[in-house]
Design a protein around this motif. Sequence first.
Motif, PDB file in Angstrom:
ATOM      1  N   THR A 166     -13.731  93.666  33.982  1.00  0.00           N
ATOM      2  CA  THR A 166     -12.842  93.448  32.845  1.00  0.00           C
ATOM      3  C   THR A 166     -13.542  92.686  31.739  1.00  0.00           C
ATOM      4  O   THR A 166     -14.230  91.699  31.999  1.00  0.00           O
ATOM      5  N   THR A 168     -13.331  90.469  28.028  1.00  0.00           N
ATOM      6  CA  THR A 168     -12.656  89.189  27.792  1.00  0.00           C
ATOM      7  C   THR A 168     -11.683  89.229  26.610  1.00  0.00           C
ATOM      8  O   THR A 168     -10.999  88.263  26.344  1.00  0.00           O
ATOM      9  N   LEU A 173      -7.738  92.509  28.607  1.00  0.00           N
ATOM     10  CA  LEU A 173      -6.923  91.836  29.619  1.00  0.00           C
ATOM     11  C   LEU A 173      -5.590  92.559  29.808  1.00  0.00           C
ATOM     12  O   LEU A 173      -5.115  92.720  30.939  1.00  0.00           O
ATOM     13  N   SER A 174      -4.993  93.041  28.712  1.00  0.00           N
ATOM     14  CA  SER A 174      -3.701  93.710  28.904  1.00  0.00           C
ATOM     15  C   SER A 174      -3.889  95.078  29.548  1.00  0.00           C
ATOM     16  O   SER A 174      -3.044  95.539  30.316  1.00  0.00           O
ATOM     17  N   GLU A 177      -4.236  94.355  33.167  1.00  0.00           N
ATOM     18  CA  GLU A 177      -2.928  94.030  33.733  1.00  0.00           C
ATOM     19  C   GLU A 177      -2.122  95.311  33.998  1.00  0.00           C
ATOM     20  O   GLU A 177      -1.504  95.477  35.051  1.00  0.00           O
ATOM     21  N   GLU A 195     -15.499  89.680  35.853  1.00  0.00           N
ATOM     22  CA  GLU A 195     -15.394  89.588  34.409  1.00  0.00           C
ATOM     23  C   GLU A 195     -16.751  89.882  33.800  1.00  0.00           C
ATOM     24  O   GLU A 195     -17.782  89.455  34.334  1.00  0.00           O
TER      25      GLU A 195
END
Lengths: 382, 322
Positions: A166, A168, A173-174, A177, A195
């Motif tokens: 992922t 940053t 991030l969404s 999610e 990350e």
Amino acid sequence: MLTASALALSSAALADTALTIGYLQIEQERPPTLSNLDPLPKDNGLAGAQTALDDNLTTGKFLGQSYEMITEVVSLGDDPAAAARGLLEKTPFLVLDADAAALLDVADMPEAQDALIFNTAAGDLSLRSESCRVNLLHTAASDAMRTDALVQVLVKKRWSDLVMITGTHAVDLSYAEAMRRSLNKFGLKLGAEKEWVFDADMRRNAAQEVPLFTQDFGDYDALIIADEVHDFGRYVLYNTWEARPVIGSEGLSAVNWSPVIEQWGAAQLHSRFEEAHGRSMTAQDYAAWAAVRTMGEAMTRTNASDLPTLRDYILSEKFELAGFKGRPLTYRDWNGQLRQPIAIAHPRALVAQAPLEGFLHQFNELDSLGLDRPESKCEAFK
Amino acid sequence: MRILSTVAALLASTSLASAGEIWVTNEKDDTVSVISTETLEVIKTYETGERPRGILFSKDFSRVYICASDSNAVQVMDPNTGKILNDLPSGDDPEQFVLHPNDRHLYIANEDDAITTVVDTESRKVIAQIDVGVEPEGMAVSPDGKIAITTSETTNMAHWIDTETQKLFANTLVDSRPRHAEFVKEGTEMWVSSEIGGTITVFDASNQAEKAKISFEVQGVHPDRVQPVGFEFAAGDTHAFVALGPSNHVAVVNADTYEVEDYILVGRRVWHMDFNEDRSLLFTTNGVSGDVTVIDVASRKAIKTIKVGRFPWGAAYRPSPT
């Protein structure tokens, strides 16, 4: 003899109807990316709206209906409210290219309470759930629709052992999610997550860094990339320690539109678009096209241009938009999201189209993608 | 075994009817496949221009016209030799067309340009271009030659053209993505299929008023995927056979009651079709499976699948040359 009678009929039945559409682009801060390969077209989105406007105009001329579009671009640092207010004085119909926060600012303006706004850019889940607005429809696919589509492919292929890298940025991030939510929804588990922390220039040393970075994932079936700003993901492909497919923001991706979609008459939309704008049609162009065509379709069928009539028709069961995806497109009456098939594609070809066969739904298979009625916390449409 | 004997019996019976050929355009192979209506086999394959779609014969079957969409031309081929005799100016991206009963004028849908082009096949000149809706496709002409129809896929209309003035005299809305149009019952009715709308609209040709709307429902297939495209009429216009695209079925519609009587399973993404001479056999093009299904019209059963080229699209019949 034919001419006289039929002409009389058509002009009597159809009075002149005119619709003004406001197109508002609120520029967003774009984080710098490692590669310069993909400059974002300046008219990203707007070009799609223009092609739809042309489509509407051609249809309108046979019905005595006309359309016009007024465009406003708000540069970084300028005040979006003033521009929005200016457009809303002229029309209640807005096509909006903005991030979620700016979108809600406009939708919550007092002047916008009797408006109909189309979100063509923001994929945020909250906009289709607790932060939904009754004056806001979404032609952009939600992040959840895209991740659900991709996870359907994972289920079908039995790629069940998954890892994720992922970025940053907030959009990364969404997306991550949304991906976790989709994996959970379809019963898959995410193993390790890492990350992306490199700040070196990957164009020179990806070959050295990425194998090491992915080595401790151990074995897995597929590697998910959450890199919605398209910064590092492209350098992961073919550089992983294990020879495994890369999916997500890069590699095999889920998109609401792509130049590689050829079926369902899509080739015609591509060629019309490319001839007019000299480039290929992006997912955001498609969302803007769908918004403007939605208004055109509603006006064609109702012969009205007032907001209550068009809004009611758009959210009714009678509405259907032929969107070059092989199925009629309609709106979810619980959160204003446009139902649409999602393409699973790599840059050279279409691999599948979601919903995939076997993902059934009691009402509409398209509702296996994104927030279904029981999942959405949207109250505004009730 | 039973199927085989049925085929044999049918072959025996069809050999009594006059022999003929079904010509099928293969959109992604740039060829036409010629199928014998007697042996139900491909007997010849000819090369065409790029992306051949619409196909039809001149009245005396001495020429075959082919829409070579990506070559931006209508090609005129000698069907006895497969030689291209000449190209006709067709406007850009010709997809479908019809031949006026005068055997001279082709009405051609130019899909990318929102235009219908009228070409004189003798002088090889464009005699009119008519502005129509976005993505014109379906084309029809009335038996008396007075009316031509263009349907436009994104505008969702049937455009009625007065062939004397070459001007539109009516525009009628239909459901989403109209694909094909036909005049029936001596030109008293005009039918239009809507792919995404999933319906056929029947118009009274005398006043362009909607007379009926036909819907389809295939068991086990989501309504969104039941997409009517090409259709043709049985002898006497008693029944319409309607290709339902990705539902992989052909519907049989009673043309008087407008009710669907049967669904016949065929190949994948069934698109267009044509009959043999006595209309006892129907040949459907199945784009995705790359084959042609042969339907026995009397029993309403698929009796054979014939492999052709990639993405078969149009189909046209001619009697075998003597």
